[in-house]
Design a protein around this motif. Structure first.
Motif, PDB file in Angstrom:
ATOM      1  N   SER A  50      56.790  50.797  33.708  1.00  0.00           N
ATOM      2  CA  SER A  50      55.620  51.189  34.485  1.00  0.00           C
ATOM      3  C   SER A  50      56.000  51.319  35.948  1.00  0.00           C
ATOM      4  O   SER A  50      56.610  50.413  36.524  1.00  0.00           O
ATOM      5  N   VAL A  61      49.512  54.730  39.027  1.00  0.00           N
ATOM      6  CA  VAL A  61      50.303  54.262  37.882  1.00  0.00           C
ATOM      7  C   VAL A  61      50.899  55.459  37.137  1.00  0.00           C
ATOM      8  O   VAL A  61      50.225  56.481  36.947  1.00  0.00           O
ATOM      9  N   PRO A  77      55.386  50.712  46.469  1.00  0.00           N
ATOM     10  CA  PRO A  77      55.727  51.263  45.152  1.00  0.00           C
ATOM     11  C   PRO A  77      56.644  50.273  44.430  1.00  0.00           C
ATOM     12  O   PRO A  77      57.509  49.649  45.050  1.00  0.00           O
ATOM     13  N   TYR A 106      42.236  48.901  41.311  1.00  0.00           N
ATOM     14  CA  TYR A 106      43.192  47.819  41.517  1.00  0.00           C
ATOM     15  C   TYR A 106      42.758  46.611  40.686  1.00  0.00           C
ATOM     16  O   TYR A 106      41.579  46.254  40.646  1.00  0.00           O
ATOM     17  N   GLU A 113      43.818  54.427  39.316  1.00  0.00           N
ATOM     18  CA  GLU A 113      42.847  53.581  38.640  1.00  0.00           C
ATOM     19  C   GLU A 113      42.458  52.406  39.540  1.00  0.00           C
ATOM     20  O   GLU A 113      43.111  52.148  40.563  1.00  0.00           O
ATOM     21  N   ILE A 152      50.743  50.098  45.123  1.00  0.00           N
ATOM     22  CA  ILE A 152      49.590  49.389  45.651  1.00  0.00           C
ATOM     23  C   ILE A 152      49.642  49.493  47.171  1.00  0.00           C
ATOM     24  O   ILE A 152      50.669  49.864  47.744  1.00  0.00           O
ATOM     25  N   ARG A 180      54.263  51.837  39.697  1.00  0.00           N
ATOM     26  CA  ARG A 180      52.960  51.647  40.325  1.00  0.00           C
ATOM     27  C   ARG A 180      53.084  51.664  41.840  1.00  0.00           C
ATOM     28  O   ARG A 180      54.157  51.390  42.386  1.00  0.00           O
ATOM     29  N   ALA A 221      52.234  60.146  43.915  1.00  0.00           N
ATOM     30  CA  ALA A 221      51.603  58.846  43.689  1.00  0.00           C
ATOM     31  C   ALA A 221      51.157  58.234  45.014  1.00  0.00           C
ATOM     32  O   ALA A 221      50.032  57.727  45.141  1.00  0.00           O
ATOM     33  N   THR A 244      45.013  51.723  42.625  1.00  0.00           N
ATOM     34  CA  THR A 244      46.462  51.709  42.446  1.00  0.00           C
ATOM     35  C   THR A 244      46.872  52.994  41.731  1.00  0.00           C
ATOM     36  O   THR A 244      46.098  53.559  40.950  1.00  0.00           O
ATOM     37  N   ASP A 254      53.512  55.892  33.541  1.00  0.00           N
ATOM     38  CA  ASP A 254      54.224  55.189  32.466  1.00  0.00           C
ATOM     39  C   ASP A 254      55.475  55.958  32.054  1.00  0.00           C
ATOM     40  O   ASP A 254      55.519  57.195  32.121  1.00  0.00           O
ATOM     41  N   ILE A 286      47.540  43.267  35.929  1.00  0.00           N
ATOM     42  CA  ILE A 286      48.335  44.026  34.965  1.00  0.00           C
ATOM     43  C   ILE A 286      48.432  43.213  33.678  1.00  0.00           C
ATOM     44  O   ILE A 286      48.797  42.031  33.705  1.00  0.00           O
TER      45      ILE A 286
END
Length: 370
Positions: A170, A43, A152, A64, A62, A174, A172, A128, A41, A45, A67
């Protein structure tokens, strides 16, 4: 320390326990939709510091996994959450491309503004998506109509119970290998009319892609399924029962004079990327395209008179799906025996062809990822 956008490189912490080649192959043989996820995934911040300055930081790829959230995280109590949907397609030469990601990045920020979340720089969004797909490139399927669906999303993670915009967020991405959204052979679907429920109201969040809109659609969606329908149609009862959209798709009408029409954006309808692409492709063909008010009465009368010759729904997940029947407890409009319309299928084939690299991309919509 918060980094500037130009310094925001994605660090990589790769999974120590990825799926084996055999496990991945078994999944890709029958991916379904949203049932399986890749090994990693992306990520980033967002934090507001003591001086009140906010910034994006700690960009990373990082493994998957779950959370970790404080029970008081704002997203759990006030629904500060938005998301997007786009796909990665494997072309015949093995390369991997995505379709109009800049439009998704722009829409994410429109949603963020409405939900009091921070805007994400377009380049960070693109990096990303690209970073995740490059790491998990082996998950992009190559079967007919298959793709890697990218999700996203942005959530408020700050732990507090006061009603205000969160200061910790956050973002992210996936990814999930995807087959046909409705499954099996493409054929016209039946749609249930919701008279009791509304997806969104004027001044609300209808034009934002946020979870609350979809949560509001779930009860009528269950009602639709109980009546043998694939999706639910929402109307505006305070505006002559104007057609708005389905639970997760926009609607188009093809008239016998060649006009293609779709409900105008009014603040209660999501501005779909597929919707805007269809409008452009229809114009490229010389068709007249209208974005206007379309009522349930016009739909009913147009089908009965033959003035409306085709109806279809569109969205990232399903691309273009013909609609055969519209119904509620008292009436049926159209037929379950309806055949997919010529214009519907032609635009669908062209759009899919652009996405998969078999039709020329004259608008520069494709972005190479791998």
């Amino acid at each position: 320390m918060t980094q500037s956008v130009s310094e925001l490189a994605f660090a990589q912490q790769l999974s120590t326990n990825p799926k084996t080649d055999a496990q991945r192959a078994a999944i890709l043989a029958n991916p379904g939709f949203g049932d399986h996820f890749t090994d990693h995934t992306a990520v980033v911040d967002y934090v507001v510091d003591a001086q009140g300055n906010g910034g994006w930081q700690n960009a990373r790829i990082e493994p998957y996994g779950p959370i970790s959230l404080d029970p008081a995280a704002s997203v759990l109590h006030y629904g500060q959450e938005i998301f997007e949907g786009l796909k990665a397609y494997r072309h015949a030469d093995g390369s991997v491309w995505t379709f109009r990601p800049e439009a998704n990045a722009a829409r994410l920020n429109k949603s963020a503004t409405r939900l009091a979340l921070p805007n994400l720089p377009e380049q960070v969004f693109l990096d990303a998506v690209k970073g995740l797909v490059q790491v998990d490139a082996n998950w992009v399927p190559s079967g007919d109509g298959e793709s890697l669906y990218l999700r996203p999303f942005m959530i408020a993670t700050e732990a507090f119970l006061g009603v205000r915009a969160a200061r910790e967020v956050s973002f992210r991405v996936i990814a999930s290998p995807a087959g046909n959204y409705f499954g099996g052979e493409l054929k016209p679907v039946s749609i249930w009319i919701s008279h009791e429920y509304a997806r969104a109201g004027r001044g609300g969040t209808g034009s934002a892609k946020c979870g609350g809109n979809y949560a509001a659609s779930l009860v009528p969606q269950l009602e639709a399924e109980a009546n043998g329908c694939k999706q639910v149609l929402f109307l505006d009862p305070f505006n002559d029962n104007a057609v708005e959209e389905l639970g997760g798709m926009n609607v188009f009408f093809v008239f016998k004079n060649g006009t293609v029409a779709t409900p105008a954006l009014s603040g209660t309808i999501l501005e779909g990327v597929t919707r805007s692409s269809i409008i452009q492709l229809a114009k490229d063909r010389g068709l007249t395209v209208e974005e206007r008010k379309i009522t349930l009465d016009e739909w009913r009368e147009g089908i009965a008179s033959g003035d409306i010759t085709e109806v279809f729904a569109c969205g990232t997940a399903a691309v273009i799906t013909p609609i055969g029947m519209l119904k509620d407890a008292n009436e049926q409009i159209g037929s379950t025996d309806a055949k997919p319309g010529e214009i519907t299928m032609s635009i669908r084939e062209q759009l899919l062809g652009i996405q998969t690299g078999t039709v020329e991309d004259t608008h520069g919509w494709l972005t190479r990822l791998v």
